[in-house]
Scaffold this motif. Structure first.
Motif, PDB file in Angstrom:
ATOM      1  N   LYS A 134      -9.578   3.513 -37.749  1.00 41.67           N
ATOM      2  CA  LYS A 134      -8.782   3.141 -38.766  1.00 41.67           C
ATOM      3  C   LYS A 134      -7.985   1.746 -38.159  1.00 41.67           C
ATOM      4  O   LYS A 134      -8.066   1.477 -37.233  1.00 41.67           O
ATOM      5  N   VAL A 135      -7.663   0.784 -39.266  1.00 42.38           N
ATOM      6  CA  VAL A 135      -7.302  -0.473 -39.009  1.00 42.38           C
ATOM      7  C   VAL A 135      -5.858  -0.366 -39.715  1.00 42.38           C
ATOM      8  O   VAL A 135      -5.819  -0.186 -40.792  1.00 42.38           O
ATOM      9  N   LYS A 136      -4.704  -0.988 -38.969  1.00 46.34           N
ATOM     10  CA  LYS A 136      -3.560  -1.201 -39.358  1.00 46.34           C
ATOM     11  C   LYS A 136      -3.464  -2.560 -39.656  1.00 46.34           C
ATOM     12  O   LYS A 136      -3.462  -3.348 -38.700  1.00 46.34           O
ATOM     13  N   VAL A 137      -3.415  -2.977 -40.978  1.00 47.52           N
ATOM     14  CA  VAL A 137      -3.155  -4.532 -41.004  1.00 47.52           C
ATOM     15  C   VAL A 137      -1.493  -4.941 -40.984  1.00 47.52           C
ATOM     16  O   VAL A 137      -1.041  -4.379 -41.789  1.00 47.52           O
ATOM     17  N   THR A 138      -1.225  -5.569 -40.144  1.00 49.08           N
ATOM     18  CA  THR A 138       0.149  -6.144 -40.062  1.00 49.08           C
ATOM     19  C   THR A 138       0.432  -7.671 -40.401  1.00 49.08           C
ATOM     20  O   THR A 138      -0.353  -8.625 -39.791  1.00 49.08           O
TER      21      THR A 138
END
Length: 180
Positions: free
Chosen positions: A127-131
């Motif tokens: 999964k990717v958390k875009v901040t």
């Protein structure tokens, strides 16, 4: 005052009981070393058959009435079970959450590099958390940050789905994407 002596608890064995460890059983459902069902026989008769064959009597289903016992090589049985368990552990995969940090005024090439990294994470199944972080006066222009996150959403639509849409947390916007 002296405490009473307590014997140490008997060590419990892992796995199924075998041979003389099988206790409190008069009759067993016996499966011989060829895999043929011999039916219900007395425990001692089953133990004698196993000893004559040079193998072990192993309790396969202890909760059934009568318990099901099988004649086999216990050492080989344990080895094969350990091998199966290690294979299962090898095939297990933990999903990690990778983080990509962006800024509202990100340049075209920098954005493309971040997208390439993101696609790589999705191929690995992560999964990717875009901040998206705002600094100073950028907080007054949150619409620029929303545009960047919407652009990320559109560019990753075929390989990822939005798990949680963007949310403002203090000075940063966060969005989580999961692979399809």
């Amino acid at each position: 005052m002296r405490r009473p002596y307590r014997a140490a608890p008997a060590p419990t064995k892992e796995g199924p009981r075998s041979n003389r460890d099988i206790r409190g059983v008069r009759e067993v459902q016996l499966i011989d070393d060829t895999g043929a069902n011999r039916g219900v026989v007395s425990f001692f008769e089953a133990l004698k058959i196993a000893e004559d064959a040079g193998l072990d009597l192993v309790e396969i289903a202890p909760n059934s009435v009568p318990p099901v016992c099988k004649i086999l090589d216990y050492g080989r049985f344990r080895f094969l079970e350990q091998k199966k368990a290690s294979e299962a552990r090898k095939k297990q995969r933990t999903i990690e959450i990778k983080e990509i940090k962006l800024r509202p005024g990100i340049d075209k090439h920098d954005y493309e590099v971040k997208m390439k990294a993101m696609h790589g994470f999705f191929e690995e199944g992560d999964k990717v958390k875009v901040t998206l972080r705002f600094r100073g006066r950028e907080m007054a222009h949150q619409d620029l940050g929303v545009k960047v996150l919407e652009r990320v959403k559109v560019d990753t639509a075929e390989v990822a789905k939005v798990e949680s849409d963007w949310q403002l947390e203090g000075r940063q916007m966060v969005m989580v994407l999961a692979p399809r």
